[in-house]
Write a protein that holds these residues in place. Structure first.
Motif, PDB file in Angstrom:
ATOM      1  N   GLY A  51      91.296  16.696  67.141  1.00  0.00           N
ATOM      2  CA  GLY A  51      89.984  16.951  67.708  1.00  0.00           C
ATOM      3  C   GLY A  51      90.022  18.244  68.507  1.00  0.00           C
ATOM      4  N   ARG A  61      84.616  18.899  67.776  1.00  0.00           N
ATOM      5  CA  ARG A  61      84.919  19.164  66.363  1.00  0.00           C
ATOM      6  C   ARG A  61      86.128  18.340  65.940  1.00  0.00           C
ATOM      7  NH1 ARG A  61      83.466  23.930  63.845  1.00  0.00           N
ATOM      8  NH2 ARG A  61      81.787  25.046  64.877  1.00  0.00           N
ATOM      9  N   GLY A  79      84.491  18.167  60.627  1.00  0.00           N
ATOM     10  CA  GLY A  79      83.237  17.586  61.061  1.00  0.00           C
ATOM     11  C   GLY A  79      82.892  17.986  62.483  1.00  0.00           C
ATOM     12  N   GLY A  81      81.098  16.376  65.663  1.00  0.00           N
ATOM     13  CA  GLY A  81      80.709  15.063  66.153  1.00  0.00           C
ATOM     14  C   GLY A  81      79.702  15.134  67.280  1.00  0.00           C
ATOM     15  N   GLN A  82      79.749  14.113  68.102  1.00  0.00           N
ATOM     16  CA  GLN A  82      78.860  14.026  69.257  1.00  0.00           C
ATOM     17  C   GLN A  82      79.422  14.836  70.421  1.00  0.00           C
ATOM     18  OE1 GLN A  82      78.248   9.913  70.311  1.00  0.00           O
ATOM     19  NE2 GLN A  82      78.270   9.267  68.178  1.00  0.00           N
ATOM     20  N   SER A  90      87.355  13.249  72.372  1.00  0.00           N
ATOM     21  CA  SER A  90      87.293  14.119  71.194  1.00  0.00           C
ATOM     22  C   SER A  90      88.316  13.700  70.153  1.00  0.00           C
ATOM     23  CB  SER A  90      87.528  15.577  71.624  1.00  0.00           C
ATOM     24  OG  SER A  90      87.594  16.421  70.502  1.00  0.00           O
ATOM     25  N   GLN A  93      87.243  10.324  68.599  1.00  0.00           N
ATOM     26  CA  GLN A  93      86.133  10.541  67.668  1.00  0.00           C
ATOM     27  C   GLN A  93      86.641  11.150  66.361  1.00  0.00           C
ATOM     28  OE1 GLN A  93      81.671  12.113  68.113  1.00  0.00           O
ATOM     29  NE2 GLN A  93      83.161  13.667  68.650  1.00  0.00           N
ATOM     30  N   ALA A  94      87.567  12.097  66.457  1.00  0.00           N
ATOM     31  CA  ALA A  94      88.127  12.719  65.255  1.00  0.00           C
ATOM     32  C   ALA A  94      88.867  11.691  64.409  1.00  0.00           C
ATOM     33  CB  ALA A  94      89.070  13.865  65.649  1.00  0.00           C
ATOM     34  N   MET A  97      86.310   9.616  62.532  1.00  0.00           N
ATOM     35  CA  MET A  97      85.735  10.372  61.411  1.00  0.00           C
ATOM     36  C   MET A  97      86.715  10.442  60.238  1.00  0.00           C
ATOM     37  SD  MET A  97      83.978  13.406  63.665  1.00  0.00           S
ATOM     38  CE  MET A  97      83.170  14.300  62.357  1.00  0.00           C
ATOM     39  N   TRP A 135      85.063   3.927  72.117  1.00  0.00           N
ATOM     40  CA  TRP A 135      85.719   4.695  71.055  1.00  0.00           C
ATOM     41  C   TRP A 135      86.892   3.911  70.473  1.00  0.00           C
ATOM     42  CZ3 TRP A 135      83.106   8.531  69.150  1.00  0.00           C
ATOM     43  CH2 TRP A 135      82.254   9.284  69.954  1.00  0.00           C
ATOM     44  N   THR A 175      77.492  20.297  59.332  1.00  0.00           N
ATOM     45  CA  THR A 175      78.136  19.441  60.333  1.00  0.00           C
ATOM     46  C   THR A 175      79.307  18.668  59.739  1.00  0.00           C
ATOM     47  OG1 THR A 175      76.547  17.674  59.883  1.00  0.00           O
ATOM     48  CG2 THR A 175      76.042  19.178  61.710  1.00  0.00           C
ATOM     49  N   PHE A 176      79.447  18.722  58.401  1.00  0.00           N
ATOM     50  CA  PHE A 176      80.565  18.044  57.730  1.00  0.00           C
ATOM     51  C   PHE A 176      80.900  18.786  56.446  1.00  0.00           C
ATOM     52  CE2 PHE A 176      81.990  15.206  54.341  1.00  0.00           C
ATOM     53  CZ  PHE A 176      83.152  14.706  54.900  1.00  0.00           C
TER      54      PHE A 176
END
Length: 198
Positions: A51, A61, A79, A81-82, A90, A93-94, A97, A135, A175-176
């Motif tokens: 991330g 990202r 990607g 993300g938020q 981060s 989230q990565a 994804m 998360w 975004t992806f």
């Protein structure tokens, strides 16, 4: 004050990991402490993920690369993300994804490998972090959709491909993006990992 608490939590988690290191864990979750990328066992896919966090006003990202037990490139993703509060969120989230992308490709047994030791510890249920609970819960929910998932830590040097993807711009400001073919920006890094893993 918060920094001291975080440092103490990290030291406590590290002591727990070190004490567990003497005990054989499932397939050696913490065995890969070297700088080099290693191929997964036959039947497994390895997904290196990273991330990229700038600040809490800019979307985080993510970058990931998927390789098989022969070290052969299977694809890579990027990607956006938020907006998240910190680097740990981060990274988590990565990871989510990357897991979603692996699931969409039908992979059953995957190793998620990243260079954020705290995120890997939390996903292996070593330690707690209430600020990142949602998360962690989502990542563990995605884990159940696979036959088997392992979360492994690797030194930042061994995770350079994912790091490069996380920090590179996505084509056409999307975004992806999933790269079926090797992007030029990671060609040499992939080659180096392949050679070292032989």
């Amino acid at each position: 004050m918060q920094a001291n608490k975080d440092a103490q939590e990290w030291m406590n988690n590290q002591a727990m990991v070190d004490s567990r290191a003497g005990v054989s864990s499932a397939r050696g979750t913490y065995r890969n402490r070297r700088n080099e990328w290693r191929r997964p066992d036959t039947g497994w896919i390895k997904c290196n993920v990273d991330g990229s966090f700038t600040n809490s006003n800019i979307p985080s990202r993510a970058g990931w690369v998927i390789r098989d037990s022969r070290g052969v490139y299977q694809g890579a993703g990027q990607g956006i993300g938020q907006v998240v509060r910190n680097p740990l969120e981060s990274e988590l989230q990565a990871i989510i994804m990357a897991m979603q992308n692996c699931w969409s490709h039908g992979y059953k047994k995957i190793i998620i490998e990243g260079d954020c030791q705290k995120a890997i510890h939390l996903l292996n249920r070593i330690g707690l972090c209430f600020h990142s609970y949602n998360w962690i819960r989502e990542a563990l929910w995605w884990k159940q959709k696979f036959e088997s998932v392992e979360f492994q830590w690797i030194n930042r040097e061994g995770n350079r491909v994912a790091d490069k993807l996380a920090k590179s711009d996505i084509l056409n400001h999307n975004t992806f993006c999933f790269h079926h073919y090797v992007p030029n920006t990671i060609t040499m890094l992939l080659h180096n990992d392949y050679v070292i893993s032989n």
